[in-house]
Scaffold this motif. Structure first.
Motif, PDB file in Angstrom:
ATOM      1  N   ASP A 186       0.802  -1.221   0.000  1.00 28.95           N
ATOM      2  CA  ASP A 186       0.000   0.000   0.000  1.00 28.95           C
ATOM      3  C   ASP A 186       0.841   1.281   0.000  1.00 28.95           C
ATOM      4  N   ALA A 187       2.128   1.178  -0.306  1.00 30.98           N
ATOM      5  CA  ALA A 187       3.012   2.352  -0.308  1.00 30.98           C
ATOM      6  C   ALA A 187       2.604   3.352  -1.400  1.00 30.98           C
ATOM      7  N   GLU A 188       2.856   4.613  -1.117  1.00 33.92           N
ATOM      8  CA  GLU A 188       2.679   5.661  -2.124  1.00 33.92           C
ATOM      9  C   GLU A 188       3.841   5.526  -3.109  1.00 33.92           C
ATOM     10  N   LEU A 189       3.546   5.200  -4.362  1.00 30.52           N
ATOM     11  CA  LEU A 189       4.585   5.006  -5.368  1.00 30.52           C
ATOM     12  C   LEU A 189       4.290   5.869  -6.587  1.00 30.52           C
ATOM     13  N   PRO A 190       5.324   6.363  -7.238  1.00 32.30           N
ATOM     14  CA  PRO A 190       5.100   7.184  -8.432  1.00 32.30           C
ATOM     15  C   PRO A 190       4.607   6.328  -9.590  1.00 32.30           C
ATOM     16  N   GLU A 191       3.647   6.835 -10.305  1.00 30.74           N
ATOM     17  CA  GLU A 191       3.088   6.131 -11.455  1.00 30.74           C
ATOM     18  C   GLU A 191       3.137   7.020 -12.687  1.00 30.74           C
ATOM     19  N   LEU A 192       3.111   6.396 -13.842  1.00 28.64           N
ATOM     20  CA  LEU A 192       3.052   7.166 -15.073  1.00 28.64           C
ATOM     21  C   LEU A 192       1.711   7.894 -15.130  1.00 28.64           C
ATOM     22  N   PRO A 193       1.699   9.088 -15.683  1.00 30.44           N
ATOM     23  CA  PRO A 193       0.452   9.853 -15.768  1.00 30.44           C
ATOM     24  C   PRO A 193      -0.413   9.371 -16.932  1.00 30.44           C
ATOM     25  N   GLU A 194      -1.560   9.991 -17.059  1.00 36.08           N
ATOM     26  CA  GLU A 194      -2.420   9.775 -18.223  1.00 36.08           C
ATOM     27  C   GLU A 194      -1.819  10.536 -19.402  1.00 36.08           C
ATOM     28  N   PRO A 195      -1.718   9.926 -20.568  1.00 34.57           N
ATOM     29  CA  PRO A 195      -1.264  10.672 -21.738  1.00 34.57           C
ATOM     30  C   PRO A 195      -2.363  11.625 -22.216  1.00 34.57           C
ATOM     31  N   ASP A 196      -2.003  12.509 -23.101  1.00 34.25           N
ATOM     32  CA  ASP A 196      -2.962  13.432 -23.707  1.00 34.25           C
ATOM     33  C   ASP A 196      -4.122  12.625 -24.291  1.00 34.25           C
ATOM     34  N   GLY A 197      -5.335  13.080 -24.057  1.00 35.25           N
ATOM     35  CA  GLY A 197      -6.520  12.369 -24.526  1.00 35.25           C
ATOM     36  C   GLY A 197      -6.580  12.167 -26.026  1.00 35.25           C
ATOM     37  N   ALA A 198      -5.905  13.008 -26.794  1.00 34.68           N
ATOM     38  CA  ALA A 198      -5.902  12.863 -28.249  1.00 34.68           C
ATOM     39  C   ALA A 198      -5.016  11.707 -28.706  1.00 34.68           C
ATOM     40  N   LEU A 199      -4.178  11.177 -27.798  1.00 27.23           N
ATOM     41  CA  LEU A 199      -3.255  10.097 -28.143  1.00 27.23           C
ATOM     42  C   LEU A 199      -3.830   8.711 -27.839  1.00 27.23           C
ATOM     43  N   VAL A 200      -4.800   8.633 -26.936  1.00 25.36           N
ATOM     44  CA  VAL A 200      -5.330   7.338 -26.504  1.00 25.36           C
ATOM     45  C   VAL A 200      -6.823   7.213 -26.781  1.00 25.36           C
ATOM     46  N   THR A 201      -7.280   5.951 -26.858  1.00 25.47           N
ATOM     47  CA  THR A 201      -8.692   5.693 -27.143  1.00 25.47           C
ATOM     48  C   THR A 201      -9.547   5.554 -25.885  1.00 25.47           C
ATOM     49  N   ARG A 202      -8.888   5.414 -24.728  1.00 27.45           N
ATOM     50  CA  ARG A 202      -9.605   5.225 -23.471  1.00 27.45           C
ATOM     51  C   ARG A 202      -8.681   5.589 -22.319  1.00 27.45           C
ATOM     52  N   ALA A 203      -9.229   5.613 -21.129  1.00 28.73           N
ATOM     53  CA  ALA A 203      -8.409   5.887 -19.944  1.00 28.73           C
ATOM     54  C   ALA A 203      -7.393   4.765 -19.752  1.00 28.73           C
ATOM     55  N   VAL A 204      -6.275   5.105 -19.145  1.00 37.02           N
ATOM     56  CA  VAL A 204      -5.228   4.129 -18.835  1.00 37.02           C
ATOM     57  C   VAL A 204      -5.766   3.103 -17.843  1.00 37.02           C
ATOM     58  N   HIS A 205      -5.367   1.848 -18.017  1.00 34.95           N
ATOM     59  CA  HIS A 205      -5.679   0.800 -17.045  1.00 34.95           C
ATOM     60  C   HIS A 205      -4.464   0.645 -16.141  1.00 34.95           C
ATOM     61  N   ARG A 206      -4.700   0.510 -14.842  1.00 38.07           N
ATOM     62  CA  ARG A 206      -3.622   0.383 -13.862  1.00 38.07           C
ATOM     63  C   ARG A 206      -3.924  -0.785 -12.925  1.00 38.07           C
ATOM     64  N   TRP A 207      -2.870  -1.548 -12.594  1.00 36.74           N
ATOM     65  CA  TRP A 207      -2.993  -2.646 -11.650  1.00 36.74           C
ATOM     66  C   TRP A 207      -1.792  -2.625 -10.728  1.00 36.74           C
ATOM     67  N   ARG A 208      -1.977  -3.144  -9.530  1.00 36.51           N
ATOM     68  CA  ARG A 208      -0.893  -3.265  -8.544  1.00 36.51           C
ATOM     69  C   ARG A 208      -0.875  -4.718  -8.068  1.00 36.51           C
ATOM     70  N   PHE A 209       0.318  -5.303  -8.045  1.00 37.27           N
ATOM     71  CA  PHE A 209       0.478  -6.686  -7.607  1.00 37.27           C
ATOM     72  C   PHE A 209       1.608  -6.768  -6.604  1.00 37.27           C
ATOM     73  N   GLU A 210       1.554  -7.749  -5.711  1.00 39.40           N
ATOM     74  CA  GLU A 210       2.698  -8.042  -4.861  1.00 39.40           C
ATOM     75  C   GLU A 210       3.271  -9.379  -5.314  1.00 39.40           C
ATOM     76  N   SER A 211       4.565  -9.514  -5.209  1.00 42.73           N
ATOM     77  CA  SER A 211       5.228 -10.736  -5.655  1.00 42.73           C
ATOM     78  C   SER A 211       4.830 -11.913  -4.784  1.00 42.73           C
ATOM     79  N   ALA A 212       4.586 -13.033  -5.440  1.00 47.19           N
ATOM     80  CA  ALA A 212       4.300 -14.278  -4.744  1.00 47.19           C
ATOM     81  C   ALA A 212       5.497 -15.225  -4.863  1.00 47.19           C
ATOM     82  N   GLY A 213       6.624 -14.691  -5.316  1.00 43.40           N
ATOM     83  CA  GLY A 213       7.842 -15.493  -5.427  1.00 43.40           C
ATOM     84  C   GLY A 213       8.326 -15.581  -6.860  1.00 43.40           C
ATOM     85  N   VAL A 214       9.570 -15.991  -6.999  1.00 51.31           N
ATOM     86  CA  VAL A 214      10.216 -16.146  -8.294  1.00 51.31           C
ATOM     87  C   VAL A 214      10.575 -17.616  -8.453  1.00 51.31           C
ATOM     88  N   SER A 215      10.321 -18.153  -9.635  1.00 54.69           N
ATOM     89  CA  SER A 215      10.690 -19.557  -9.862  1.00 54.69           C
ATOM     90  C   SER A 215      11.532 -19.703 -11.101  1.00 54.69           C
TER      91      SER A 215
END
Length: 85
Positions: free
Chosen positions: A56-85
């Motif tokens: 739940d840390a405050e982390l910097p994220e990429l902003p929304e690009p100019d609306g004329a460049l994209v077809t919809r709002a940006v989708h964002r997800w946050r995950f925590e690692s469950a391990g590396v295999s």
């Protein structure tokens, strides 16, 4: 703990290269452990950043690009690692 932030956007048709360049040029307020940028058909761009931080840390994220460049709002997800295999 490792937290991954995912940022995904879809460019206006034919402008995927511009969206990719825009995403790669964005500076973050902090330095992640890793940052990787992907592209896909349909002019989609995905950026994943990995952070050594609590989920739940405050982390910097990429902003929304100019609306004329994209077809919809940006989708964002946050995950925590469950391990590396």
């Amino acid at each position: 703990m490792t937290v991954a932030l995912m940022w995904e956007a879809r460019a206006v048709p034919g402008r995927g290269g511009e969206l990719l360049a825009w995403a790669q040029a964005q500076e973050l307020a902090g330095r992640p452990l890793r940052r990787e940028t992907f592209r896909a058909p349909a002019d989609r761009v995905l950026v994943i950043t990995w952070w050594d931080a609590p989920y739940d840390a405050e982390l910097p994220e990429l902003p929304e690009p100019d609306g004329a460049l994209v077809t919809r709002a940006v989708h964002r997800w946050r995950f925590e690692s469950a391990g590396v295999s």
